[in-house]
Design a protein around this motif. Structure first.
Motif, PDB file in Angstrom:
ATOM      1  N   GLU A 138      11.133   3.885  -8.778  1.00 46.00           N
ATOM      2  CA  GLU A 138      12.342   3.777  -7.965  1.00 46.00           C
ATOM      3  C   GLU A 138      12.210   4.594  -6.679  1.00 46.00           C
ATOM      4  OE1 GLU A 138      12.212   4.565 -11.070  1.00 46.00           O
ATOM      5  OE2 GLU A 138      13.165   2.904 -12.167  1.00 46.00           O
ATOM      6  N   THR A 139      11.656   5.793  -6.791  1.00 49.86           N
ATOM      7  CA  THR A 139      11.481   6.624  -5.606  1.00 49.86           C
ATOM      8  C   THR A 139      10.470   6.006  -4.650  1.00 49.86           C
ATOM      9  OG1 THR A 139      11.925   8.585  -6.955  1.00 49.86           O
ATOM     10  CG2 THR A 139      10.941   8.946  -4.788  1.00 49.86           C
ATOM     11  N   ALA A 140       9.393   5.462  -5.193  1.00 47.56           N
ATOM     12  CA  ALA A 140       8.399   4.804  -4.347  1.00 47.56           C
ATOM     13  C   ALA A 140       9.000   3.590  -3.641  1.00 47.56           C
ATOM     14  CB  ALA A 140       7.197   4.389  -5.189  1.00 47.56           C
ATOM     15  N   VAL A 151       3.163  14.191   4.041  1.00 46.99           N
ATOM     16  CA  VAL A 151       3.688  15.357   3.322  1.00 46.99           C
ATOM     17  C   VAL A 151       3.390  15.273   1.834  1.00 46.99           C
ATOM     18  CG1 VAL A 151       5.813  16.565   2.689  1.00 46.99           C
ATOM     19  CG2 VAL A 151       5.446  15.827   5.045  1.00 46.99           C
ATOM     20  N   ILE A 152       3.521  14.079   1.256  1.00 47.00           N
ATOM     21  CA  ILE A 152       3.377  13.976  -0.207  1.00 47.00           C
ATOM     22  C   ILE A 152       1.929  13.806  -0.645  1.00 47.00           C
ATOM     23  CG2 ILE A 152       5.671  12.942  -0.379  1.00 47.00           C
ATOM     24  CD1 ILE A 152       4.332  10.247  -0.780  1.00 47.00           C
ATOM     25  N   ALA A 153       1.004  13.636   0.294  1.00 44.62           N
ATOM     26  CA  ALA A 153      -0.395  13.435  -0.089  1.00 44.62           C
ATOM     27  C   ALA A 153      -0.969  14.717  -0.672  1.00 44.62           C
ATOM     28  CB  ALA A 153      -1.203  12.995   1.114  1.00 44.62           C
ATOM     29  N   PRO A 154      -1.667  14.636  -1.813  1.00 43.27           N
ATOM     30  CA  PRO A 154      -2.210  15.863  -2.428  1.00 43.27           C
ATOM     31  C   PRO A 154      -3.461  16.386  -1.737  1.00 43.27           C
ATOM     32  CG  PRO A 154      -2.731  13.942  -3.782  1.00 43.27           C
ATOM     33  CD  PRO A 154      -1.852  13.457  -2.677  1.00 43.27           C
ATOM     34  N   GLY A 207       0.811  -1.211   0.000  1.00 50.92           N
ATOM     35  CA  GLY A 207       0.000   0.000   0.000  1.00 50.92           C
ATOM     36  C   GLY A 207       0.844   1.261   0.000  1.00 50.92           C
ATOM     37  N   THR A 208       1.923   1.285   0.783  1.00 50.09           N
ATOM     38  CA  THR A 208       2.803   2.454   0.801  1.00 50.09           C
ATOM     39  C   THR A 208       3.463   2.659  -0.556  1.00 50.09           C
ATOM     40  OG1 THR A 208       3.217   2.086   3.152  1.00 50.09           O
ATOM     41  CG2 THR A 208       4.763   3.490   1.979  1.00 50.09           C
ATOM     42  N   SER A 220       1.828   6.678  -6.977  1.00 51.05           N
ATOM     43  CA  SER A 220       0.749   7.460  -7.578  1.00 51.05           C
ATOM     44  C   SER A 220       1.001   8.961  -7.494  1.00 51.05           C
ATOM     45  CB  SER A 220      -0.575   7.129  -6.891  1.00 51.05           C
ATOM     46  OG  SER A 220      -0.530   7.522  -5.524  1.00 51.05           O
ATOM     47  N   VAL A 221       1.796   9.385  -6.515  1.00 47.92           N
ATOM     48  CA  VAL A 221       2.069  10.814  -6.352  1.00 47.92           C
ATOM     49  C   VAL A 221       3.393  11.206  -6.999  1.00 47.92           C
ATOM     50  CG1 VAL A 221       2.448  12.643  -4.655  1.00 47.92           C
ATOM     51  CG2 VAL A 221       0.697  10.905  -4.250  1.00 47.92           C
ATOM     52  N   LEU A 222       4.435  10.388  -6.791  1.00 50.82           N
ATOM     53  CA  LEU A 222       5.762  10.733  -7.287  1.00 50.82           C
ATOM     54  C   LEU A 222       5.965  10.328  -8.746  1.00 50.82           C
ATOM     55  CD1 LEU A 222       7.802   9.623  -4.130  1.00 50.82           C
ATOM     56  CD2 LEU A 222       7.016  11.923  -4.722  1.00 50.82           C
TER      57      LEU A 222
END
Length: 346
Positions: A63-65, A114-117, A50-51, A57-59
């Motif tokens: 690779e970053t996820a 922080v990254i959640a829109p 899930g993480t 979905s945001v980034l």
């Protein structure tokens, strides 16, 4: 000349000093533990997936996820594996490892927040990494309970009690010798508060206290029953009889003496009198046997030892020292040696 190969040392058959008896898990217990562990692992894996999906979905970069998952759930998994490893080795987990099980998922939650829109997604992104914390804590706690069941020793409880005792000793010393009155007062109150936490969740201490309480209950019941069955109604006082005047004795005529025959001495009684009966013999135990160790501990203490003291004495002698074995040997020694002293007075 060829060199003579060195002889290997013979294997020591005796158990090491202070060894503890290890209990084996039954097949049913192993099956239940496996069935309980698999959902915990599945929850941790679900939280990691899930993480990863939330971060991707945001980034918009896999690779970053993946790095986000490795920094949160992955690091938490490493801390959980380290904690399980040291627990299975019978050692307390370091403070850094125990703190990492909570700080690393918390950091992942902050990262998702922080990254959640949107606000709704922020709540979801923050709660998803906590699944790994629940999974890691559950598996670590289960591993520790397996070690406690197998060895009878709770390393974490001993670590907490040792830390509490060190703090109590420090604050008691500061309460008596610190030059400032308010510091002495603060340390005295804190020492009393720490004493209430001493022995929390310590199964060994609880068993020893229960043993002492059971001994007192048995002694009280014995005293009550003896008072009930030994009591008898008091006899009325004796009525004094009136004094009777003594009558003078009538003189008897003198008889001619006749040579008396020598009396034949009575035959000696072969049976010994009751006072000459030998006392009950005291059993002689061979040195190094469990019964010898328990009776020596009994005589050294001067009172009936607790089951915990018997377990420690058998362990120090390198003998099997399970609680059931210790209780059985103590009862046998008490039955075979009735003159041993009773339990220690409260």
């Amino acid at each position: 000349m060829g060199r003579t190969p060195a002889r290997r040392p013979a294997a020591v058959a005796a158990e090491p000093h202070g060894a503890v008896t290890v209990k084996k898990l039954t097949g049913g217990q192993i099956a239940v533990l496996v069935l309980a562990t698999l959902p915990m692992i599945a929850v941790g894996i679900g939280g990691a997936i899930g993480t990863y999906a939330n971060a991707a979905s945001v980034l918009h970069r896999k690779e970053t996820a993946l790095g986000v998952v490795a920094a949160g759930e992955g690091a938490t998994l490493v801390a959980a594996l380290v904690m399980i490893g040291v627990t299975m080795l019978g050692q307390p987990a370091p403070l850094a490892i125990r703190a990492a099980l909570w700080l690393l998922p918390a950091a992942a939650s902050v990262m998702g927040l922080v990254i959640a829109p949107t606000t709704t997604e922020a709540v979801v992104f923050a709660l998803t990494p906590l699944a790994m914390t629940a999974s890691a804590e559950g598996v670590s706690f289960l591993a520790r309970r397996i070690v406690v069941h197998a060895t009878g020793v709770d390393i974490e409880a001993q670590r907490r009690n040792a830390a509490v005792l060190r703090r109590i000793a420090y604050h008691r010393a500061r309460a008596e010798r610190h030059p400032w009155k308010w510091v002495r007062r603060f340390s005295e109150l804190l020492a009393w508060r720490l004493m209430g936490r001493l022995g929390h969740s310590d199964a060994t201490l609880g068993s020893a206290l229960t043993d002492v309480q059971n001994t007192r209950i048995v002694d009280g019941a014995n005293t009550a029953l003896a008072a009930m069955f030994s009591s008898a109604p008091e006899l009325p006082p004796a009525t004094p009889r009136p004094a009777v005047a003594a009558t003078p004795a009538t003189a008897k005529p003198v008889r001619h003496t006749v040579t008396a025959k020598a009396a034949t001495p009575p035959a000696a009684d072969d049976t010994a009198t009751s006072t000459d009966a030998p006392e009950p013999s005291v059993p002689c135990y061979e040195p190094g046997t469990p019964h010898y160790v328990v009776r020596s501990l009994w005589l050294r203490l001067g009172h009936r030892p607790t089951e915990g003291a018997v377990v420690e004495a058998l362990g120090d002698a390198g003998l099997p020292n399970s609680r059931a074995q210790a209780g059985k040997i103590r009862r046998q020694v008490e039955a075979e040696n009735p003159k041993l002293p009773g339990p220690r007075a409260a």
